[in-house]
Design an enzyme around this catalytic site. Structure first.
Site, mmCIF file in Angstrom:
data_model
loop_
_atom_site.group_PDB
_atom_site.id
_atom_site.type_symbol
_atom_site.label_atom_id
_atom_site.label_comp_id
_atom_site.label_asym_id
_atom_site.label_seq_id
_atom_site.Cartn_x
_atom_site.Cartn_y
_atom_site.Cartn_z
ATOM 1 N N ASP A 54 27.212 -17.335 56.072
ATOM 2 C CA ASP A 54 26.177 -16.980 55.111
ATOM 3 C C ASP A 54 25.264 -18.183 54.866
ATOM 4 O O ASP A 54 25.264 -18.794 53.798
ATOM 5 C CB ASP A 54 26.836 -16.520 53.799
ATOM 6 C CG ASP A 54 25.821 -16.047 52.769
ATOM 7 O OD1 ASP A 54 24.733 -15.619 53.166
ATOM 8 O OD2 ASP A 54 26.135 -16.126 51.555
ATOM 9 N N ILE A 90 20.585 31.579 42.992
ATOM 10 C CA ILE A 90 19.837 30.340 42.765
ATOM 11 C C ILE A 90 20.782 29.300 42.191
ATOM 12 O O ILE A 90 21.392 29.514 41.144
ATOM 13 C CB ILE A 90 18.662 30.554 41.784
ATOM 14 C CG1 ILE A 90 17.680 31.584 42.327
ATOM 15 C CG2 ILE A 90 17.973 29.234 41.503
ATOM 16 C CD1 ILE A 90 16.944 31.137 43.564
#
Length: 434
Positions: free
Chosen positions: A205, A126
């Site tokens: 932009d 685990i």
């Protein structure tokens, strides 16, 4: 009187190893679970998938658990001193690695209290980190991703956001980790920048790339990542259109949109006063924010107002007047204060004055020009979210130019090998390639 046993636990991913250690603890007395809060966890590793209340609800219904209390610190010592248990129990995996310091502190604290630390052999087969990777491969849902930003703001001193412009840069932001003592440094979320999104398409932009086109690129990022995304909404466009932007972003699991208080053809803020920066009126911008807030379906989506006063050469007083209105009248969930000054002094003054009046409203900063300042100092000013707004694209461009130049100069690609990552490595980066 029955003895008590203290067990610290994150309990985000429950597995047989955690049940085993609870059962072992119950042999010694009543098991008190110190459940790590988001705040305790987020400073050291990724935020849990489940909220504290969800994890608490699971843990308190496990057989053998007598009580669940919050653990607000990564260290066990504060809760141990407060609760004074007879025993503390922990897996023996903390005997090596970075958790050794926590172990030494816990053992010494229990010794002072007259108690004992019990170490249980780590359950073989685990591994929480492996389970975490498996969950990452499954992905997330829009609802879970949407809520994460608010949780991070509540839990962390500074929320660290990195610009991404495609799936590959999103994967870097998603997976990159740097060990720093007991902490694992990561990016908390992603910034969908209009600047880098338009630049990567070879366009200026100036809001030339519409929402539909940008959502196509965002979908590529959403499909291979799980972290929250903040969307650069430029001016938000017309008020009537902004409400549809909010609904589209929220529906897709975007956590927040940031809109700036400018009007007219957009010019990038870092031009400062070299370009005409015309601000919207306070009244109209508040109306736009309010319209967006009314349009959203959940309480988790955030609309953050970006103030351009300092960029436009105006005073901190002007910025303060505007931002107070954006919060008090418009209902903005946060403020982004922007500046191109290299000292950052105007940002510091603004933050201190704003937080005197609104200490719990998050402030967002983009320290592109004052990037000599560390996150820790910005946090002291009251800044809650730091966005590294364009660095991934700025780094990619010169790297690509250098490779292309080498090929032109040498009439072959061999000389550019050291400038490129191995093709096998880049293939392994993409989930599902193997």
């Amino acid at each position: 009187m029955k003895k008590t046993v203290y067990l610290g636990m994150i309990a985000d991913i429950m597995h047989p190893g955690l049940i085993n250690i609870i059962n072992e603890g119950a042999k010694y007395g009543d098991v008190i679970i110190g459940l790590f809060t988001d705040k305790a966890i987020a400073q050291h590793k990724r935020l849990p998938y489940l909220t504290y209340e969800q994890r608490k609800n699971v843990v308190e219904n496990i057989r053998g658990v007598s009580q669940v209390v919050p653990q607000d610190d990564w260290s066990y010592a504060p809760n141990l001193r407060r609760l004074k248990p007879d025993f503390m129990i922990h897996g023996d995996d903390w005997q090596t690695g970075p958790d050794r310091e926590l172990r030494d502190e816990a053992i010494e604290t229990m010794r002072q209290l007259g108690g004992q630390v019990i170490e249980v052999p780590y359950t073989k087969g685990i591994e929480s980190s492996s389970l975490d990777k498996e969950i990452k491969h499954i992905g997330t849902t829009p609802d879970v991703r949407l809520k994460t930003l608010r949780r991070l703001i509540d839990a962390k001193n500074v929320v660290r956001i990195l610009e991404v412009h495609d799936g590959l840069s999103g994967l870097i932001c998603e997976n990159l980790e740097v060990k720093n003592g007991l902490c694992t440094e990561t990016f908390d979320g992603m910034w969908s920048s209009s600047l880098t999104d338009s630049t990567s398409k070879g366009k200026p932009d100036i809001e030339a790339v519409d929402l539909t086109t940008r959502m196509q690129d965002l979908t590529n990022i959403l499909e291979c990542t799980t972290k929250p995304i903040i969307y650069d909404g430029d001016t938000g466009g017309k008020l009537e259109h902004f409400v549809f932007t909010v609904r589209t972003l929220e529906r897709n699991g975007i956590s927040a949109v940031i809109i700036e208080d400018k009007v007219g053809l957009k010019k990038n803020s870092l031009f400062g006063t070299d370009a005409i920066q015309t601000q919207d009126s306070i009244e109209h911008f508040c109306e736009k924010i309010s319209a967006g807030k009314r349009a959203q379906v959940t309480k988790d989506f955030m609309i953050i107002a970006r103030c351009e006063s300092l960029i436009a050469g105006k005073s901190v007083d002007d910025a303060l007047e505007r931002c107070l209105a954006y919060v008090e009248k418009g209902g903005a969930d946060g403020i982004m204060i922007h500046s191109k000054e290299k000292t950052g002094d105007d940002i510091r003054q603004f933050c201190q004055r704003f937080h005197e009046l609104h200490p719990y409203v998050p402030i967002v900063a983009v320290p592109t020009t004052y990037n000599h300042l560390r996150e820790e100092e910005l946090a002291q000013w009251g800044i809650k979210v730091v966005i590294y707004a364009n660095h991934m694209l700025r780094a990619a461009y010169p790297a690509m130019v250098n490779v292309a130049t080498s090929i032109l100069q040498n009439h072959r690609s061999y000389d550019a090998n050291d400038l490129c990552m191995p093709i096998k490595q880049i293939l392994e980066l993409i989930p599902g390639t193997k």
